[in-house]
Scaffold this motif. Structure first.
Motif, PDB file in Angstrom:
ATOM      1  N   VAL A 108      -6.549   0.094  -0.598  1.00 36.57           N
ATOM      2  CA  VAL A 108      -7.288   0.910   0.377  1.00 36.57           C
ATOM      3  C   VAL A 108      -7.292   2.375  -0.047  1.00 36.57           C
ATOM      4  O   VAL A 108      -8.322   3.055   0.067  1.00 36.57           O
ATOM      5  CB  VAL A 108      -6.704   0.720   1.795  1.00 36.57           C
ATOM      6  CG1 VAL A 108      -7.328   1.686   2.776  1.00 36.57           C
ATOM      7  CG2 VAL A 108      -6.907  -0.706   2.259  1.00 36.57           C
ATOM      8  N   THR A 109      -6.176   2.863  -0.576  1.00 38.34           N
ATOM      9  CA  THR A 109      -6.136   4.249  -1.050  1.00 38.34           C
ATOM     10  C   THR A 109      -7.075   4.433  -2.237  1.00 38.34           C
ATOM     11  O   THR A 109      -7.781   5.444  -2.332  1.00 38.34           O
ATOM     12  CB  THR A 109      -4.699   4.657  -1.410  1.00 38.34           C
ATOM     13  OG1 THR A 109      -3.844   4.390  -0.300  1.00 38.34           O
ATOM     14  CG2 THR A 109      -4.618   6.134  -1.752  1.00 38.34           C
ATOM     15  N   ALA A 110      -7.109   3.456  -3.141  1.00 32.50           N
ATOM     16  CA  ALA A 110      -8.042   3.523  -4.272  1.00 32.50           C
ATOM     17  C   ALA A 110      -9.484   3.522  -3.775  1.00 32.50           C
ATOM     18  O   ALA A 110     -10.341   4.228  -4.331  1.00 32.50           O
ATOM     19  CB  ALA A 110      -7.803   2.346  -5.223  1.00 32.50           C
ATOM     20  N   ALA A 144     -13.575   5.562 -10.876  1.00 34.20           N
ATOM     21  CA  ALA A 144     -12.658   6.190  -9.928  1.00 34.20           C
ATOM     22  C   ALA A 144     -11.454   5.302  -9.653  1.00 34.20           C
ATOM     23  O   ALA A 144     -10.323   5.785  -9.585  1.00 34.20           O
ATOM     24  CB  ALA A 144     -13.390   6.506  -8.629  1.00 34.20           C
ATOM     25  N   VAL A 145     -11.687   4.010  -9.484  1.00 34.90           N
ATOM     26  CA  VAL A 145     -10.571   3.089  -9.243  1.00 34.90           C
ATOM     27  C   VAL A 145      -9.653   3.068 -10.459  1.00 34.90           C
ATOM     28  O   VAL A 145      -8.422   3.104 -10.328  1.00 34.90           O
ATOM     29  CB  VAL A 145     -11.090   1.675  -8.890  1.00 34.90           C
ATOM     30  CG1 VAL A 145      -9.972   0.656  -8.911  1.00 34.90           C
ATOM     31  CG2 VAL A 145     -11.766   1.705  -7.525  1.00 34.90           C
ATOM     32  N   LEU A 149      -5.731   4.181 -10.537  1.00 37.54           N
ATOM     33  CA  LEU A 149      -4.657   3.306 -11.011  1.00 37.54           C
ATOM     34  C   LEU A 149      -3.841   3.970 -12.120  1.00 37.54           C
ATOM     35  O   LEU A 149      -2.623   3.787 -12.191  1.00 37.54           O
ATOM     36  CB  LEU A 149      -5.226   1.969 -11.483  1.00 37.54           C
ATOM     37  CG  LEU A 149      -5.837   1.093 -10.391  1.00 37.54           C
ATOM     38  CD1 LEU A 149      -6.468  -0.153 -10.991  1.00 37.54           C
ATOM     39  CD2 LEU A 149      -4.798   0.729  -9.335  1.00 37.54           C
ATOM     40  N   VAL A 150      -4.498   4.726 -12.973  1.00 38.17           N
ATOM     41  CA  VAL A 150      -3.794   5.383 -14.077  1.00 38.17           C
ATOM     42  C   VAL A 150      -3.008   6.596 -13.588  1.00 38.17           C
ATOM     43  O   VAL A 150      -1.850   6.777 -13.946  1.00 38.17           O
ATOM     44  CB  VAL A 150      -4.790   5.786 -15.187  1.00 38.17           C
ATOM     45  CG1 VAL A 150      -4.138   6.673 -16.225  1.00 38.17           C
ATOM     46  CG2 VAL A 150      -5.371   4.544 -15.844  1.00 38.17           C
ATOM     47  N   MET A 151      -3.625   7.433 -12.775  1.00 36.09           N
ATOM     48  CA  MET A 151      -2.987   8.688 -12.388  1.00 36.09           C
ATOM     49  C   MET A 151      -2.447   8.695 -10.960  1.00 36.09           C
ATOM     50  O   MET A 151      -1.453   9.356 -10.678  1.00 36.09           O
ATOM     51  CB  MET A 151      -3.986   9.836 -12.553  1.00 36.09           C
ATOM     52  CG  MET A 151      -4.360  10.039 -13.989  1.00 36.09           C
ATOM     53  SD  MET A 151      -5.650  11.249 -14.333  1.00 36.09           S
ATOM     54  CE  MET A 151      -5.736  12.304 -12.963  1.00 36.09           C
ATOM     55  N   GLY A 152      -3.073   7.971 -10.054  1.00 39.50           N
ATOM     56  CA  GLY A 152      -2.702   8.049  -8.651  1.00 39.50           C
ATOM     57  C   GLY A 152      -1.515   7.197  -8.254  1.00 39.50           C
ATOM     58  O   GLY A 152      -0.817   7.518  -7.294  1.00 39.50           O
ATOM     59  N   LEU A 153      -1.280   6.107  -8.969  1.00 42.64           N
ATOM     60  CA  LEU A 153      -0.151   5.245  -8.606  1.00 42.64           C
ATOM     61  C   LEU A 153       1.187   5.954  -8.766  1.00 42.64           C
ATOM     62  O   LEU A 153       2.134   5.658  -8.035  1.00 42.64           O
ATOM     63  CB  LEU A 153      -0.158   3.972  -9.458  1.00 42.64           C
ATOM     64  CG  LEU A 153      -1.116   2.888  -9.032  1.00 42.64           C
ATOM     65  CD1 LEU A 153      -1.006   1.686  -9.962  1.00 42.64           C
ATOM     66  CD2 LEU A 153      -0.864   2.460  -7.606  1.00 42.64           C
TER      67      LEU A 153
END
Length: 176
Positions: A108-110, A144-145, A149-153
């Motif tokens: 959901v955040t992605a 964006a997803v 996944l690469v930077m936001g997780l």
């Protein structure tokens, strides 16, 4: 009368324990969603602060995305976890809550990150409904997803893991 009372508080005539409803109560759903969103935003802020990036000019937007992701994921993950684990052992309930809260919050955040990303790049896209616009829309969302996944997780760590474990433990103990 005694059987009805026994059915609410203890085992019924067949010896089965009453199970929790699939949909949580309104205070658990709303309060949990607000709390979960706040914890996800706080975890992202702490992670940014530990990385020395808390003075980011987009800090409010980042925290709002993480808050919205947690806020929306809680009422989606809880009923699904309860549905899948009714009458299951504690370990199964814990694993389901852990997996669904983790994956649901990330997904959901992605999604919210992708929508924000799409809003930024929309000014350079073709008119809506055209074939080129569809390609631009799909690949902008996919990019964006991937970027999330690469930077936001990493913003979920180090706080997110113990928080999701604690919430899963609480939730799995509260239902049968």
């Amino acid at each position: 009368m005694e059987l009805a009372a026994a059915g609410r508080d203890g085992p019924d005539a067949a010896g089965r324990q009453p199970s929790a409803p699939i949909f949580p109560s309104l205070p658990v759903c709303l309060g949990g969603a607000l709390g979960w969103g706040a914890l996800m935003a706080a975890g992202a802020f702490l992670s940014l602060a530990l990385q020395g990036r808390a003075e980011n000019f987009q800090l409010v937007r980042i925290l709002a995305i993480y808050f919205a992701g947690g806020l929306a994921a809680w009422p989606l993950a809880l009923p699904l976890a309860r549905l899948l684990t009714r009458h299951r052992p504690f370990e199964t309930r814990f694993a389901a809550h852990f997996a669904l809260l983790s994956l649901g919050t990330i997904a959901v955040t992605a999604f919210f990150f992708a929508l924000d990303y799409r809003l930024f790049y929309a000014q350079w896209h073709h008119a809506p409904g055209t074939r080129i616009w569809i390609y631009q829309f799909v690949f902008t969302i996919a990019g964006a997803v991937y970027q999330f996944l690469v930077m936001g997780l990493s913003l979920y760590l180090p706080v997110g893991l113990p928080v999701v474990a604690g919430a899963s433990l609480w939730l799995s103990r509260s239902i049968r």
